[in-house]
Structures are given as structure tokens and as C-alpha cells.
Design a protein around this motif. Structure first.
Motif, PDB file in Angstrom:
ATOM      1  N   PHE A  35       0.273  -9.398   6.956  1.00 29.05           N
ATOM      2  CA  PHE A  35       0.373  -7.789   5.319  1.00 29.05           C
ATOM      3  C   PHE A  35      -0.112  -6.403   5.760  1.00 29.05           C
ATOM      4  N   ASN A  36      -0.283  -6.241   6.846  1.00 33.27           N
ATOM      5  CA  ASN A  36      -1.467  -4.543   7.091  1.00 33.27           C
ATOM      6  C   ASN A  36       0.204  -4.379   8.534  1.00 33.27           C
ATOM      7  N   ARG A  37       0.812  -5.269   9.075  1.00 29.34           N
ATOM      8  CA  ARG A  37       1.897  -5.295  10.065  1.00 29.34           C
ATOM      9  C   ARG A  37       3.393  -4.516   9.794  1.00 29.34           C
TER      10      ARG A  37
ATOM     11  N   HIS B   3     -14.205  -2.182  14.580  1.00 32.70           N
ATOM     12  CA  HIS B   3     -14.566  -2.708  12.701  1.00 32.70           C
ATOM     13  C   HIS B   3     -13.338  -2.344  12.166  1.00 32.70           C
ATOM     14  N   ALA B   4     -11.886  -2.058  12.787  1.00 29.93           N
ATOM     15  CA  ALA B   4     -10.813  -1.144  11.973  1.00 29.93           C
ATOM     16  C   ALA B   4      -9.736  -0.570  12.310  1.00 29.93           C
ATOM     17  N   VAL B   5      -8.504  -0.387  12.090  1.00 28.05           N
ATOM     18  CA  VAL B   5      -7.614  -0.137  12.334  1.00 28.05           C
ATOM     19  C   VAL B   5      -7.012   0.885  11.108  1.00 28.05           C
TER      20      VAL B   5
ATOM     21  N   ARG C  83      -7.473  12.875  -0.201  1.00 25.56           N
ATOM     22  CA  ARG C  83      -7.434  12.297   0.567  1.00 25.56           C
ATOM     23  C   ARG C  83      -7.588  10.483   0.107  1.00 25.56           C
ATOM     24  N   TRP C  84      -5.884   9.970   0.205  1.00 22.33           N
ATOM     25  CA  TRP C  84      -5.717   8.383  -0.379  1.00 22.33           C
ATOM     26  C   TRP C  84      -5.081   7.882   1.095  1.00 22.33           C
ATOM     27  N   SER C  85      -4.955   6.158   0.564  1.00 20.27           N
ATOM     28  CA  SER C  85      -4.215   5.841   2.101  1.00 20.27           C
ATOM     29  C   SER C  85      -3.106   5.027   1.072  1.00 20.27           C
TER      30      SER C  85
ATOM     31  N   MET D 159      -8.455  -0.475   8.214  1.00 23.36           N
ATOM     32  CA  MET D 159      -7.253  -1.453   8.105  1.00 23.36           C
ATOM     33  C   MET D 159      -8.562  -2.258   8.997  1.00 23.36           C
ATOM     34  N   GLY D 160      -8.684  -3.092   7.155  1.00 23.89           N
ATOM     35  CA  GLY D 160      -9.556  -4.533   8.445  1.00 23.89           C
ATOM     36  C   GLY D 160      -9.007  -5.523   8.337  1.00 23.89           C
ATOM     37  N   GLY D 161      -8.137  -5.585   7.651  1.00 20.34           N
ATOM     38  CA  GLY D 161      -7.314  -6.670   8.280  1.00 20.34           C
ATOM     39  C   GLY D 161      -6.051  -7.396   9.252  1.00 20.34           C
ATOM     40  N   PHE D 162      -7.446  -7.450  10.736  1.00 20.43           N
ATOM     41  CA  PHE D 162      -7.204  -8.232  11.816  1.00 20.43           C
ATOM     42  C   PHE D 162      -7.078  -8.798  12.444  1.00 20.43           C
TER      43      PHE D 162
END
Ligand SMILES: Cc1cc2nc3c(=O)[nH]c(=O)nc-3n(C[C@H](O)[C@H](O)[C@H](O)COP(=O)(O)O)c2cc1C
Length: 197
Positions: free
Chosen positions: A79-81, A158-160, A22-24, A137-140
Motif C-alpha cells: 500500500f505504501n510502496r 520505528h518508521a519510514v 504540516r500534514w501527510s 509510515m509504520g507500514g513496512f
């Protein structure tokens, strides 16, 4: 198009291969996912353990092409978008903040975040089992996302997670391309201590 993960991480110890596998990634193909596939991932999350079996996690999800997907996307930092818009699905992990204690009193569920993390990891591992990749992702923007998704009062996001099939690193803009490699980990001696911290 099927893309193989560029690096298959391996552990020197006999853990199930799904853990290092598993990785991202940030590169996703334009493959679609079905609601049925997503429901199986959510089912894995549903079986996570939680304090007093309160199951405080709440997940809002949508498939690419649906209005809900754009709503979640709009709450991500730019950045995440930029890369998550290509994912097949997005899942928002929130939790219910309060619980009824053994004494009948309403109090903060201090384990809600921990339990919701377990639910996220269950989903991510189930994804890995079926050839999908989930990227947390914590970037929201918490306020914007809460509004866009009608998050009930007394809940915390908490996260997406972006979910989809891994794409070719070349599909990413320069800057992200070279970062498209699985990460390493701290040494065991830095994180686990026999007897006391
Ligand atoms: C709670 C959480 C927040 C994260 N936030 C982001 C993020 O905002 N953007 C991003 O690109 N990756 C994000 N990541 C991915 C991590 O950077 C990644 O999981 C970490 O580097 C370990 O790599 P691996 O998942 O490939 O093993 C996040 C992961 C978690 C669990």
C-alpha cells in the motif's frame, strides 16, 4: 508544477502556523530534491532533545533514482510502496536500543523510541517550513528493511518517511484520491487533563 495544499489547516489557538500546516499527503510531484536539501532536514532532526542527550536516532536516507531509495521502497508494505515511490526522498528512522546508564551498566534505552519520534517531528516541521511535505509510515516489513539497509544489531526501525513536494490529488489512483485531505484532531478535553489523568 507547483501545487497548493488543498486545505490549509488552522488552529483556533495561537500556535505557530507550521503545526497545523504540516500534514501527510500521498500525492507528490516528480520534482527532485538535492542531498543538500535533505541534509538541512536531517540537521533539524539532529537538534531534537533526548534522554541524557544520548541522541539514539539513526537515519538512513536516499533520493529517488538512487539504489538506496529502491532498497527502502522494497521494505514498505505494498500500500505504501504504491504512493511513496513518487516521493523525492525516503528516510528510515531507527534507534540504538541500548545505553550506558549512570551506573556504567548497559541497559535498554527505554526512551529511544520517544526521542526518535522527536527527531522525526523536527524533520517534518523543518520540511513544512521550506515547502516540503514529510509523510510518516509504520507500514513496512521490519526484517526485510533491516536486511536491505544493513541495520546494525541492537537497533530498531520505528518508521519510514516519504519526503517531497505536494502533487495534485488527481495524480493518485481512485481510492487514495478522496483520502487526500488533511485530518482533524481529537478535542483538547480528550487528550489533556489538568492535574491528573
Ligand atoms: C508512526 C506513523 C506511522 C504511520 N503509518 C502510515 C502508513 O503506513 N501509511 C500511511 O499512508 N500513513 C501513515 N501515517 C500517517 C498518518 O496516518 C497521519 O500522520 C495521520 O493520519 C495524521 O494526519 P496528518 O499527518 O496529515 O496530520 C503514519 C504516521 C505516523 C506518525
Amino acid at each position: 508544477m507547483t501545487v497548493q495544499s488543498p486545505v490549509a489547516r488552522q488552529s483556533a489557538l495561537p500556535v505557530d502556523p507550521v503545526f497545523p500546516a504540516r500534514w501527510s499527503p500521498r500525492a507528490y510531484t516528480d520534482a527532485t530534491m538535492t542531498a543538500e536539501q535533505m541534509t538541512v532536514l536531517l540537521e533539524a532532526a539532529r537538534w531534537a532533545p533526548s534522554a541524557m542527550n544520548l541522541q539514539p536516532w539513526r537515519m538512513a536516507w536516499a533520493l529517488r533514482g538512487e539504489t538506496g531509495f529502491d532498497a527502502i521502497l522494497s521494505g514498505l508494505v505494498p500500500f505504501n510502496r504504491g504512493w511513496a515511490e513518487k516521493a523525492s526522498a525516503l528516510v528510515v528512522f531507527a534507534s540504538k536500543d541500548e545505553m550506558t546508564g549512570m551506573d556504567g551498566e548497559t541497559k535498554t534505552n527505554v526512551w529511544a523510541g520517544f526521542d526518535t519520534g522527536a527527531a522525526w517531528m523536527s524533520l517534518a516541521l523543518q520540511a513544512a517550513k521550506v515547502g516540503l511535505y514529510a509523510h510518516g509510515m509504520g507500514g513496512f516489513d521490519p526484517k526485510a528493511l533491516a536486511e536491505a539497509l544493513n541495520l546494525p544489531a541492537g537497533h530498531t526501525i520505528h518508521a519510514v518517511a516519504a519526503v517531497g513536494y505536494i502533487g495534485a490529488p488527481e495524480s493518485l489512483p481512485e481510492g487514495l484520491r478522496e483520502r487526500e485531505v488533511p485530518s482533524d484532531r481529537l478535542e483538547m478535553a480528550e487528550i489533556a487533563f489538568h492535574g491528573s489523568f
